[in-house]
Design an enzyme around this catalytic site. Structure first.
Site, short mmCIF file in Angstrom:
data_model
loop_
_atom_site.label_atom_id
_atom_site.label_comp_id
_atom_site.label_asym_id
_atom_site.label_seq_id
_atom_site.Cartn_x
_atom_site.Cartn_y
_atom_site.Cartn_z
N GLY A 135 46.89 49.24 78.81
CA GLY A 135 45.76 49.49 79.70
C GLY A 135 45.88 50.65 80.65
N ARG A 145 33.65 57.32 70.25
CA ARG A 145 33.72 56.95 71.67
C ARG A 145 32.51 57.41 72.51
NH1 ARG A 145 37.24 58.10 74.95
NH2 ARG A 145 37.44 56.00 75.78
N CYS A 202 22.32 60.55 60.98
CA CYS A 202 20.89 60.34 61.27
C CYS A 202 20.69 59.25 62.32
CB CYS A 202 20.17 60.02 59.98
SG CYS A 202 20.38 61.36 58.82
N GLU A 221 52.49 47.09 76.12
CA GLU A 221 51.69 47.40 74.93
C GLU A 221 50.81 48.62 75.18
OE1 GLU A 221 49.34 43.87 74.39
OE2 GLU A 221 51.05 42.60 73.96
N PRO A 222 51.38 49.75 75.57
CA PRO A 222 50.52 50.91 75.84
C PRO A 222 49.97 51.49 74.54
CG PRO A 222 52.82 51.58 75.92
CD PRO A 222 52.82 50.09 75.74
N1 LLP Z 1 47.13 45.19 74.08
C1 LLP Z 1 46.00 44.55 73.74
C2 LLP Z 1 46.05 43.10 73.53
C3 LLP Z 1 44.81 45.27 73.59
O1 LLP Z 1 43.69 44.62 73.26
C4 LLP Z 1 44.79 46.67 73.80
C5 LLP Z 1 43.56 47.44 73.65
C6 LLP Z 1 46.01 47.29 74.13
C7 LLP Z 1 47.16 46.53 74.28
C8 LLP Z 1 46.10 48.77 74.35
O2 LLP Z 1 45.34 49.17 75.44
P1 LLP Z 1 45.45 50.67 75.98
O3 LLP Z 1 46.84 50.87 76.48
O4 LLP Z 1 45.14 51.59 74.86
O5 LLP Z 1 44.44 50.74 77.04
N2 LLP Z 1 38.16 51.54 71.87
C9 LLP Z 1 38.24 51.57 73.32
C10 LLP Z 1 39.49 50.88 73.83
C11 LLP Z 1 39.65 49.47 73.32
C12 LLP Z 1 40.91 48.82 73.82
C13 LLP Z 1 41.21 47.59 73.05
N3 LLP Z 1 42.43 46.92 73.38
C14 LLP Z 1 38.15 53.01 73.76
O6 LLP Z 1 38.03 53.90 72.92
O7 LLP Z 1 38.16 53.28 74.96
#
Ligand code: LLP
Length: 417
Positions: free
Chosen positions: A239, A312, A342, A273-274
């Site tokens: 996150g 996005r 389209c 979990e980055p």
């Molecule tokens: N762990 C879990 C359980 C998750 O659901 C996610 C992302 C992550 C880790 C990784 O999160 P991050 O570090 O990337 O923020 N498609 C959207 C983002 C969807 C995120 C889904 N879950 C976008 O393009 O902004």
């Protein structure tokens, strides 16, 4: 150090000219910088140098095997959400003991696959899932390491579509139910209760929501300990945001300092979990200008990449910086940069000042390494684009451009037609 820099008027990825990549590979193309991926992983890793930890890269952000392998080579594990991601990660050489499995809809065959692989833990997202994992593991004579994904009901202050830790979200088990579930988990066959997990959202630009959630979970960990349930792993999820435009997200080091401070007295092994933080600014999408047109007050630049290649902007109204691959335009113009799909939602840029691109000009969309190719599709029967990784003055195609034959692979015209 930004590895996407101009040398003279030409934009480079590390020491390779993007113009040269397009000349060899065609357009559109995603380009990743190995040096940036490596730097981002190391910065994240070093932020937790003071605490036992594992960085389980979130495969969904960019599941290309060369990207996975880059992190695996640096000691990373993976966070997966499907059997497909597990397959990819194992193919890329992931250590099963560094795999965590999240997601609200794990299917039986996926649970079996993960158990056969011997992953570290399942991040359990519902009461029924816990029961199911127990049944399957017992039947297979295996033991499943589990953490409960606790939904701490904290607002991460991000886009509603990527907010996951509020109590009306589909994710995790609410904090008031989680205690009972831990007690039940302890008594279930085939289950080894080893951790606690949270993931509150994506693209967070403040540390407080992480710390507030950790504090809530700490209270629970204390109560569990007093009941003889001692957890080893604290999975803090992903996150941490990145800069797309004017955001000022905390540096991994600052995020690390606060998280280590908040968790140090627990003596637990931290898991992260980055996704976006590691890959977002390590990749760009390069596309070619096909046509331009002006209508009344509005200018359109039509390019050969669309919402199927980079979804996005259409989905979240997201911002991606724009740069000319060769800086030779006659000034700037306020325009929409749109794709060939389209649909009116098919734009990459809306009403922004951009270089006055002309036919044939190459356009680079920045910060496209996360949820870019991974979310692409072949909508409008457009083959998915090629991906390239650059390392120093070398580059390789790490995923071939799809062909029209690929589009109908597996398809068959019904025999009654
Ligand atoms: N762990 C879990 C359980 C998750 O659901 C996610 C992302 C992550 C880790 C990784 O999160 P991050 O570090 O990337 O923020 N498609 C959207 C983002 C969807 C995120 C889904 N879950 C976008 O393009 O902004």
């Amino acid at each position: 150090m930004n590895h996407f820099q101009y040398k003279g008027n030409e934009l480079f990825a590390e020491d390779v000219s993007l113009k040269e990549i397009v000349a060899r590979v065609g357009s559109p193309v995603y380009v990743y910088s190995h040096a940036t991926l490596t730097r981002h992983f190391k910065a994240f890793d070093e932020a937790f140098a003071g605490a036992p930890h594992t960085i389980c890269y979130s495969v969904k952000a960019n599941s290309t095997q060369s990207v996975l392998k880059t992190f695996i080579n640096l000691g990373g594990g993976v966070d997966i959400v499907s059997g497909g991601e597990l397959y990819r990660a194992l193919k890329a050489g992931a250590d099963p003991k560094k795999v965590v499995y999240s997601g609200v809809g794990k299917k039986d065959d996926e649970i079996e696959y993960a158990l056969n692989t011997g992953i570290l833990m399942f991040n359990v997202e519902s009461e029924q899932e816990l029961t199911r994992i127990s049944e399957i593991a017992s039947r297979m004579g295996k033991t499943a390491g589990i953490a409960i994904r606790v939904n701490p009901d904290v607002d991460p202050g991000t886009h509603p579509y990527i907010t996951t830790g509020l109590k009306n979200a589909k994710f995790g088990i609410t904090i008031d139910r989680a205690m009972e579930e831990y007690v039940r988990a302890k008594s279930l066959p085939g289950i080894d209760v080893i951790g606690i997990d949270m993931h509150i959202g994506s693209q967070l630009t403040k540390v407080n929501p992480f710390v507030d959630s950790i504090e809530k979970l700490k209270v629970m960990i204390g109560k569990l300990r007093s009941q003889g349930i001692d957890l080893q792993y604290f999975d803090c999820g992903g996150g941490l945001g990145i800069q797309y435009n004017a955001e000022e997200p905390p540096l991994p080091a600052d995020y690390g300092k606060e998280i280590v401070a908040a968790t140090k007295d627990l003596g637990m092994h931290l898991v992260f979990e980055p996704g976006r933080n590691l890959v977002g600014n390590a990749g760009i999408l390069v596309a070619k200008t096909l046509y331009t047109k002006a209508r009344d007050e509005k200018n359109f630049i039509m390019i050969d990449a669309g919402m199927n290649d980079l979804a996005r902007p259409a989905l979240y109204d997201s911002y991606h910086g724009v740069q000319a691959v060769t800086r030779d335009q006659d000034g700037m113009i306020v325009a929409d940069i749109v794709g060939p799909i389209c649909e009116s939602g098919d734009f990459l840029v809306k009403g922004r000042e951009v270089p006055m691109f002309k036919q044939g000009d190459l356009v680079a969309f920045l910060s496209a390494g996360a949820y870019g190719f991974a979310m692409s599709s072949s909508y409008n029967s457009r083959p998915r684009v090629a991906e390239v990784m650059v390392k120093g003055d070398k580059f390789e195609v790490v995923r071939e451009r799809e062909t029209v034959e690929d589009l109908i692979k597996g398809e068959k015209v019904a025999s009654f037609l």
